[in-house]
Enzyme design. Structure first.
Site, PDB file in Angstrom:
ATOM      1  N   THR A 137       0.829  -0.941   0.697  1.00  0.00           N
ATOM      2  CA  THR A 137      -0.329  -0.088   0.522  1.00  0.00           C
ATOM      3  C   THR A 137       0.799   0.999  -0.176  1.00  0.00           C
ATOM      4  OG1 THR A 137      -1.725   1.167   0.488  1.00  0.00           O
ATOM      5  CG2 THR A 137       0.204   0.065   2.194  1.00  0.00           C
ATOM      6  N   CYS A 196      -2.656   8.445   5.506  1.00  0.00           N
ATOM      7  CA  CYS A 196      -3.758   7.271   6.055  1.00  0.00           C
ATOM      8  C   CYS A 196      -2.589   6.362   7.178  1.00  0.00           C
ATOM      9  CB  CYS A 196      -3.800   6.285   5.193  1.00  0.00           C
ATOM     10  SG  CYS A 196      -5.294   7.096   3.987  1.00  0.00           S
ATOM     11  N   HIS A 221      -5.606  -0.391   5.318  1.00  0.00           N
ATOM     12  CA  HIS A 221      -5.540   1.020   5.564  1.00  0.00           C
ATOM     13  C   HIS A 221      -6.386   2.134   5.374  1.00  0.00           C
ATOM     14  CE1 HIS A 221      -3.607   3.621   1.473  1.00  0.00           C
ATOM     15  NE2 HIS A 221      -4.489   4.515   2.519  1.00  0.00           N
TER      16      HIS A 221
END
Length: 208
Positions: free
Chosen positions: A52, A57, A74
């Site tokens: 990711t 985030c 996430h």
């Protein structure tokens, strides 16, 4: 990059694939991989990478070291009303969704260990207290309350990050991306923020 469907060996595969829809072969890592976007999570015992890219985030990587089983989430915001859909966008729900996915595959809650990443303050002007800081504070507090040890973390700062987690071994690769990538990460996260606004709702890390 050549894409191919990841090898699936268990009945829960269909449910998990909805949480992380993009499977591919990562030629740099030399591994099958699943790419997670905001509000996604994935748990697996397969020998593959979970990948990711994070701005504000946070991604929590949880693992049962006895089984070599792990997963990643996430999330975009610490908490909120999950009744509006996509509960995994909120850390308070994303953590339980990931933990429950691991437990369903045989993990034991008391054996879980964590590595956490992200929380960079790359979204200027979104809130008075930067959302990246809030996300980082949340994940630390959550794991402390749940007595899940944090073996490694790379949280805060101003840089976006690329994270690659290997659930079987527990290995993690982290790349702090230069500011040349900020526009791309901010655009992805701002698009997600606009979706939220449109629907009002209440140890060891290797750098590469």
């Amino acid at each position: 990059m050549k894409l191919r469907q990841a090898r699936i060996h268990d009945p829960a595969a269909a449910e998990r694939s909805r949480a992380a829809p993009l499977f591919y072969y990562d030629s740099v890592l030399g591994s099958d991989a699943a790419k997670l976007l905001p509000a996604e999570y994935y748990a697996t015992g397969q020998d593959m990478a979970l990948v990711t890219v994070l701005g504000s985030c946070v991604a929590a990587c949880l693992r049962d070291p006895v089984l070599g089983l792990g997963g990643m989430n996430h999330f975009m915001l610490p908490d909120g009303d999950a009744s509006q859909g996509e509960p995994a966008r909120y850390g308070s729900h994303a953590m339980e969704l990931l933990i429950n996915a691991l437990l369903k595959q045989g993990a034991r809650r008391e054996r879980l260990e964590a590595k956490v990443f992200g929380g960079g303050n790359v979204l200027q002007g979104f809130v008075s207290q930067p959302v990246g800081t809030r996300n980082a504070q949340f994940v630390r507090a959550y794991l402390k309350a749940e007595r899940i040890p944090v073996l490694a973390e790379d949280l805060g700062g101003i840089h976006p990050r690329k994270v690659c987690f290997f659930p079987v071994s527990g290995r993690v690769l982290v790349k702090r991306l230069p500011h040349a990538h900020d526009a791309e990460v901010r655009a992805e996260e701002r698009a997600y923020v606009e979706r939220l606004r449109a629907t009002p709702v209440a140890g060891e890390v290797e750098l590469f």
